[in-house]
Each structure stands twice: as structure tokens, then as C-alpha cells.
Enzyme design. Structure first.
Site, short mmCIF file in Angstrom:
data_model
loop_
_atom_site.label_atom_id
_atom_site.label_comp_id
_atom_site.label_asym_id
_atom_site.label_seq_id
_atom_site.Cartn_x
_atom_site.Cartn_y
_atom_site.Cartn_z
N ALA A 66 0.87 -1.17 0.00
CA ALA A 66 0.00 0.00 0.00
C ALA A 66 0.91 1.23 0.00
O ALA A 66 2.06 1.15 0.44
CB ALA A 66 -0.89 -0.02 1.24
N GLY A 111 0.66 -4.85 1.11
CA GLY A 111 -0.53 -4.91 0.26
C GLY A 111 -0.27 -5.56 -1.08
O GLY A 111 -1.19 -6.10 -1.70
N GLU A 114 -0.57 -9.14 -0.41
CA GLU A 114 -1.99 -9.39 -0.13
C GLU A 114 -2.82 -9.38 -1.42
O GLU A 114 -3.72 -10.19 -1.59
CB GLU A 114 -2.49 -8.34 0.86
N GLU A 134 4.69 -4.98 7.35
CA GLU A 134 3.95 -3.89 7.99
C GLU A 134 4.41 -3.61 9.41
O GLU A 134 4.37 -2.47 9.88
CB GLU A 134 2.44 -4.20 8.00
C1 HXC Z 1 5.09 4.29 -1.47
C2 HXC Z 1 7.02 3.28 -2.21
C3 HXC Z 1 6.65 2.06 -1.59
C4 HXC Z 1 5.41 2.02 -0.88
C5 HXC Z 1 8.56 1.78 -2.54
N1 HXC Z 1 8.21 3.05 -2.79
N2 HXC Z 1 7.64 1.17 -1.81
N3 HXC Z 1 6.24 4.38 -2.16
N4 HXC Z 1 4.69 3.15 -0.86
N5 HXC Z 1 4.95 0.90 -0.30
C6 HXC Z 1 8.95 4.08 -3.56
C7 HXC Z 1 10.13 4.62 -2.79
O1 HXC Z 1 9.73 5.63 -1.89
C8 HXC Z 1 10.98 5.15 -3.92
O2 HXC Z 1 10.47 6.38 -4.38
C9 HXC Z 1 10.73 4.14 -5.03
O3 HXC Z 1 9.51 3.48 -4.71
C10 HXC Z 1 11.83 3.08 -5.13
O4 HXC Z 1 11.96 2.46 -3.86
P1 HXC Z 1 13.38 2.32 -3.09
O5 HXC Z 1 13.07 2.12 -1.66
O6 HXC Z 1 14.29 3.44 -3.44
O7 HXC Z 1 13.93 0.98 -3.75
P2 HXC Z 1 14.91 -0.10 -3.09
O8 HXC Z 1 15.97 0.60 -2.30
O9 HXC Z 1 15.31 -1.01 -4.19
O10 HXC Z 1 13.99 -0.91 -2.05
C11 HXC Z 1 12.96 -1.71 -2.51
C12 HXC Z 1 12.03 -2.08 -1.29
C13 HXC Z 1 11.66 -0.78 -0.54
C14 HXC Z 1 12.77 -3.03 -0.38
C15 HXC Z 1 10.81 -2.79 -1.87
O11 HXC Z 1 11.13 0.15 -1.52
C16 HXC Z 1 10.64 -0.98 0.54
O12 HXC Z 1 10.94 -1.50 1.60
N6 HXC Z 1 9.39 -0.52 0.30
C17 HXC Z 1 8.34 -0.55 1.28
C18 HXC Z 1 7.83 -1.95 1.46
C19 HXC Z 1 6.73 -1.99 2.53
O13 HXC Z 1 6.97 -1.68 3.68
N7 HXC Z 1 5.54 -2.38 2.14
C20 HXC Z 1 4.40 -2.46 3.02
C21 HXC Z 1 3.65 -1.16 2.99
S1 HXC Z 1 2.31 -1.15 4.16
P3 HXC Z 1 11.28 7.76 -4.17
O14 HXC Z 1 10.42 8.77 -4.88
O15 HXC Z 1 11.33 7.95 -2.69
O16 HXC Z 1 12.61 7.51 -4.78
C22 HXC Z 1 1.10 -2.06 3.46
C23 HXC Z 1 -0.18 -2.38 4.18
C24 HXC Z 1 -0.44 -1.50 5.32
O17 HXC Z 1 1.22 -2.51 2.38
C25 HXC Z 1 -1.66 -1.96 6.05
C26 HXC Z 1 -1.84 -1.26 7.35
C27 HXC Z 1 -2.67 0.00 7.35
#
Ligand code: HXC
Length: 260
Positions: A66, A111, A114, A134
Site C-alpha cells: 500500500a 498490500g 496481499e 507492515e
Molecule cells: C510508497 C514506495 C513504496 C510504498 C517503494 N516506494 N515502496 N512508495 N509506498 N509501499 C517508492 C520509494 O519511496 C521510492 O520512491 C521508489 O519506490 C523506489 O523504492 P526504493 O526504496 O528506493 O527501492 P529499493 O531501495 O530497491 O527498495 C525496494 C524495497 C523498498 C525493499 C521494496 O522500496 C521498501 O521497503 N518498500 C516498502 C515496502 C513496505 O513496507 N511495504 C508495506 C507497505 S504497508 P522515491 O520517490 O522515494 O525515490 C502495506 C499495508 C499496510 O502494504 C496496512 C496497514 C494499514
């Protein structure tokens, strides 16, 4: 509806939907959700379409979760009062009675994992990585991760993944039962589209009933689900496609399905 965050195309009887925010690793914001709802409804309503494939653009991610940037400033009351994430289940999973496959081409996190698990099954590239991170954001899965992952891989792995946020690679995901098959990244789309074409060419009602039957295994008691299976089987025997399928077998020819 014109789409900005997804791409939709048809390949014969298969609808291909591609999450298309590669700059954000296809993170799922509310616009993606609204567009997917529309695209899945159009797929479901189009009689010429028998199966859908959902994938992510780029080679890096199916969806990295998400959209954290969208959620970061949102007050808790908005999540609760808006019943945040409810639409994924009520407007995509439930109304989509025709089969669809997730072609997971990289990160499927939070997400994203999911969403992949909402599909009828997952085909993964050898580069795919699944996770529910998360907890590292101070929250927990909200689109079915703690439930569907547990049903798919069992308590031990699901609990470990949710509590540590560690990712599972494609091979582990296959041996744990999370994905149907792993293929090289270069073959993923073609392979999944071929599989979808096989399903789309099946007698339509039988495909829909088979999907419903397997899903019922997760919904109710064995006694009830066995009864439901029998009744659905019995109902299918009234279709033209049942008559055609059995006649074609007996006459040693290819069946011609009408979808009726
Ligand atoms: C918004 C995201 C994103 C996300 C990545 N990006 N994941 N933006 N939401 N979930 C964006 C980054 O900010 C970045 O943009 C660009 O995508 C590239 O990501 P990087 O982090 O620079 O890439 P990398 O270093 O290769 O790392 C890849 C990754 C990392 C390991 C997948 O991006 C990451 O950990 N992402 C988050 C994963 C996560 O936590 N997902 C769960 C979300 S919560 P910019 O513009 O900054 O360069 C969820 C449910 C929540 O899904 C439910 C509870 C309410």
C-alpha cells in the site's frame, strides 16, 4: 473510465492488467484501487473474456505495498470511518467470479503480497519476493495478509514473516504452497498468459464453479463444503456444455463450448 495507474489490454479471451507506477514500485494508492475495481468489473462483465492476469510493470516489483506516502499523514479516524482497505475484498475479490491469476514479477510486499494472494493462484518469477513487513511501519497487514498467508503457508511461516517482516523468495514460496509455479522472469508473462488462455478456453460456467468450489474449502466446515460441492456439480450437469463435453468425449472429437 480512462486509467492512469494501470494498463489494461485484451489478448483474445484473456484480460491483462498491469500495475503501472514503476517509479513507486507499483505501490497501491487509492487511485490504483479505484482503477482496479473498474477494470475487474469490466473484465467480469465482458462475456468475451474468460480469465484475467494481473502483473506489475518493470522488472523490480509486482507491488511494494500500500502507498506509504498516502497513508503516512492520514489520521486514524479516516482509516476507521472510511473502512480503509474494505473495497479490495468487497469490490474486487467478491464480485470477480471468473478466474484470475497474479503473475508476480518481483517484490510483492505488504498490500502487494496481499493483492497477489487475492488472485485465484500465483505464478511467480524466480526473482519474486513475498513479505508482510507492515510491523516495521508500526502496523500490521490490513488487506488479508495475516489470514490468506496463514491459510497458504501455515502458522509457523506466516507468524515468522509477520513478526519479523522477512521476505520469502520464490523457491521457498513454491515449496510452502504460496505459489502454483515458479518460472524464469523472462518467461513469466508469456507463461502466465498461456495458462490464462487455457482457463479462458474452458467451459465458462464450469470454470466459475471450479473456482467457487476451491474457495469454499476456506470458508466453511468440511461437511458443508462437501455438500456445496455436490450440489454445484449436480447443477453443472444441466448445462449445454456438460452435454457437449461428454458427447464429444464419446464421439472422439473436440468439444465446442457455448458457455451455456
Ligand atoms: C510508497 C514506495 C513504496 C510504498 C517503494 N516506494 N515502496 N512508495 N509506498 N509501499 C517508492 C520509494 O519511496 C521510492 O520512491 C521508489 O519506490 C523506489 O523504492 P526504493 O526504496 O528506493 O527501492 P529499493 O531501495 O530497491 O527498495 C525496494 C524495497 C523498498 C525493499 C521494496 O522500496 C521498501 O521497503 N518498500 C516498502 C515496502 C513496505 O513496507 N511495504 C508495506 C507497505 S504497508 P522515491 O520517490 O522515494 O525515490 C502495506 C499495508 C499496510 O502494504 C496496512 C496497514 C494499514
Amino acid at each position: 473510465m480512462s486509467y492512469e495507474t494501470i494498463l489494461v489490454e485484451t489478448r483474445g479471451a484473456v484480460t491483462l492488467i498491469t500495475l503501472n507506477r514503476p517509479q513507486a514500485l507499483n505501490a497501491l494508492n487509492s487511485q490504483v484501487c479505484a482503477e482496479l475495481i473498474d477494470a475487474f468489473a469490466a473484465f467480469e462483465a465482458d462475456n468475451s473474456q474468460g480469465c484475467a492476469v494481473l502483473t506489475g510493470s518493470g522488472e523490480k516489483a509486482f507491488a511494494a505495498g500500500a502507498d506509504i506516502k498516502e497513508m503516512a499523514e492520514k489520521p486514524a479516524a479516516d482509516f476507521f470511518l472510511g473502512d480503509f482497505f474494505a473495497e479490495w475484498q468487497s469490490s474486487i475479490v467478491k464480485p470477480t467470479r471468473k478466474p484470475w491469476i497474479a503473475a508476480v514479477n518481483g517484490f510483492a510486499l505488504g498490500g502487494g503480497c496481499e493483492l497477489a494472494m487475492m488472485a485465484d493462484f500465483i505464478i511467480a518469477s524466480d526473482t519474486a519476493r513475498f513479505g508482510q513487513p507492515e510491523i516495521k511501519l508500526g502496523v500490521a497487514p490490513g488487506m488479508g495478509g495475516s489470514q490468506r498467508l496463514t491459510r497458504a503457508v501455515g502458522k509457523a511461516k506466516a507468524m515468522e514473516m509477520c513478526l519479523t517482516g522477512r521476505m520469502m523468495g520464490a523457491q521457498e514460496a513454491e515449496s510452502a504452497g504460496l505459489v502454483a509455479r515458479v518460472v524464469p522472469l523472462a518467461d513469466l508473462l508469456e507463461d502466465t498468459l498461456k495458462t490464462a488462455a487455457v482457463i479462458a478456453a474452458m467451459p465458462r460456467m464450469a470454470a466459475m464453479v471450479n473456482k467457487e468450489m476451491v474457495n469454499i474449502a476456506f470458508e466453511t466446515t468440511l461437511e458443508q463444503s462437501l455438500l456445496t460441492e455436490r450440489r454445484l456439480f449436480q447443477i453443472l450437469t444441466a448445462t449445454q456444455d456438460k452435454a457437449e463435453g461428454m458427447a464429444a468425449f464419446v464421439e472422439k472429437r473436440k468439444p465446442v463450448w457455448t458457455g451455456r
